[in-house]
Design an enzyme around this catalytic site. Structure first.
Site, mmCIF file in Angstrom:
data_model
loop_
_atom_site.group_PDB
_atom_site.id
_atom_site.type_symbol
_atom_site.label_atom_id
_atom_site.label_comp_id
_atom_site.label_asym_id
_atom_site.label_seq_id
_atom_site.Cartn_x
_atom_site.Cartn_y
_atom_site.Cartn_z
ATOM 1 N N ILE A 77 0.842 -1.194 0.000
ATOM 2 C CA ILE A 77 0.000 0.000 0.000
ATOM 3 C C ILE A 77 0.881 1.248 0.000
ATOM 4 O O ILE A 77 2.102 1.159 0.106
ATOM 5 C CB ILE A 77 -0.982 0.015 1.198
ATOM 6 N N THR A 78 0.260 2.404 -0.046
ATOM 7 C CA THR A 78 0.942 3.641 -0.433
ATOM 8 C C THR A 78 1.962 4.154 0.576
ATOM 9 O O THR A 78 3.146 4.292 0.271
ATOM 10 C CB THR A 78 -0.101 4.724 -0.724
ATOM 11 N N PHE A 79 1.544 4.508 1.779
ATOM 12 C CA PHE A 79 2.467 5.150 2.713
ATOM 13 C C PHE A 79 3.632 4.244 3.105
ATOM 14 O O PHE A 79 4.785 4.686 3.081
ATOM 15 C CB PHE A 79 1.704 5.652 3.943
#
Length: 419
Positions: A77-79
């Site tokens: 996922i992103t963070f």
């Protein structure tokens, strides 16, 4: 298909023609070391380069190096992955273990992407040190046009130039702002800079990775990349440009959702995060009505066999996940089969159902993109798949900085580097 072609025709004018004008004060490079520009296209799968709509990215790869694939870290996922890219530490070691998380050392606080108080609180980020902090400490000017962590004074240090995240800022405006930082006298230009695009990820979530809207979003960002390359060329700046993504994307559906409230006893757990994977806290006292007996029943329910989902205590995750030891990781991690999602209940379904990410990082659908070009890279090289922890030591090598201890190595890139 004709409708898509008409849309692409509007989106695909060559980046050079759309390049921002160059102020007279921009000047030319004075022979110093080339700047390093790290570009992230969120959710951009490697196979998007094969759709015939990314001439600028493909040209950049042909003039330098392209990887067959880059494996994200779990959770994909992103963070967590953006922080891994600039620290070389997997999420379990960097402290950014999810887009949403709790920390036992900060009771009552919740980290999430939309919580500005948390995003700008250095305590969430201080378990690692990103490139720009080390660069600033060594006297190298850094600039971040949107990158997770860059809004917080990590270890008390900020980039010399940065902006609060604005997801609505058009791609061309982002490029123009970055280029404006290179219009200064050479001594005040960034030596390290980041640039972030989120539109491809949004399209993939809403419509799915194979949708024409996602292909059109890839075309739009490719145009922005062309604008960046042409803008640097017009300013006589020969930069090392590294283009990455944080993860891939898999097609999902409202017909492929696992609801935890149909499995776990009500009121005995806190649903920390959901989607392609779920984080569930179950320790007594975490949920308002939980008791030790209820927690045991919850564990038994989650750890049983389930179609399309496998749950594990965090400490029992397979070693290849490199995840589960940081106290911020929820007590249970449930990973859905690729294409399935996990939600707390039918009353709280996923916000988007076209596509998702967060699955096992080794799933082909989660593959991320890597390509790079510039004076440091040998043209026309293709390298094999590698883990994204290796990007950090590459960037530090290009900057001439000593990398901090990390999980990565520069070895995968040696065949593609001039030195």
């Amino acid at each position: 298909m004709p409708r898509l072609l008409r849309l692409l025709a509007l989106l695909l004018p060559l980046g050079g023609a759309a390049c921002a004008s160059v102020p007279e004060t921009g000047g030319s490079e004075t022979g110093g070391p080339p700047p390093v520009i790290l570009v992230s296209i969120d959710g951009f799968r490697p196979d998007y380069l094969d759709r015939g709509v990314t001439p600028n990215l493909n040209a950049l790869a042909a003039s330098g190096v392209r990887a067959v694939a880059m494996h994200p870290s779990f959770p994909s996922i992103t963070f967590p992955n953006h922080y891994t890219l600039v620290t070389g530490l997997r999420p379990d070691r960097s402290g950014i273990v999810g887009n949403t998380m709790y920390d036992p050392a900060m009771p009552g606080m919740r980290f999430s992407l939309g919580n500005r108080a948390a995003v700008t609180d250095r305590r969430w980020w201080d378990q690692a040190e990103p490139v720009w902090v080390t660069a600033e400490r060594h006297g190298l000017r850094s600039a971040t046009l949107f990158w997770p962590g860059s809004e917080a004074p990590i270890h008390g240090v900020r980039p010399a130039d940065w902006l609060p995240f604005d997801g609505a800022m058009p791609p061309d405006d982002r490029v123009d702002r970055l280029l404006s930082w290179f219009d200064r006298p050479p001594a005040r230009r960034p030596r390290f800079a980041t640039l972030y695009f989120n539109r491809v990820d949004h399209a993939g979530h809403e419509f799915g990775p194979d949708a024409p809207q996602t292909t059109a979003a890839a075309a739009l960002i490719d145009q922005a990349i062309g604008r960046l390359v042409a803008g640097l060329r017009a300013r006589h700046i020969d930069a090392d440009i590294i283009v990455v993504s944080d993860h891939g994307m898999a097609a999902t559906s409202m017909q492929r959702i696992v609801y935890l409230d149909r499995i776990a006893p009500a009121g005995t757990f806190r649903f920390v995060t959901g989607g392609a994977y779920a984080g569930v806290d179950a320790a007594p006292g975490v949920a308002p009505r939980a008791t030790p007996g209820q927690a045991a029943r919850l564990a038994a329910a989650l750890l049983a066999h389930h179609d399309h989902m496998a749950c594990t205590r965090r400490q029992d995750l397979p070693e290849r996940f490199h995840y589960g030891h940081n106290p911020r990781v929820p007590a249970f991690i449930c990973v859905a089969d690729v294409g399935w999602m996990i939600a707390a209940s039918a009353a709280h379904p996923p916000r988007t159902v076209g596509g998702d990410h967060g699955y096992d990082a080794m799933a082909p659908e989660m593959n991320a993109t890597f390509l790079a070009a510039g004076p440091a890279f040998v043209p026309g090289r293709v390298i094999g798949a590698f883990d994204n922890v290796d990007v950090y030591p590459l960037v530090m090598t290009l900057l001439g900085l000593p990398p901090l201890p990390s999980d990565g190595t520069v070895a995968p890139f040696r065949p593609a580097l001039r030195q």
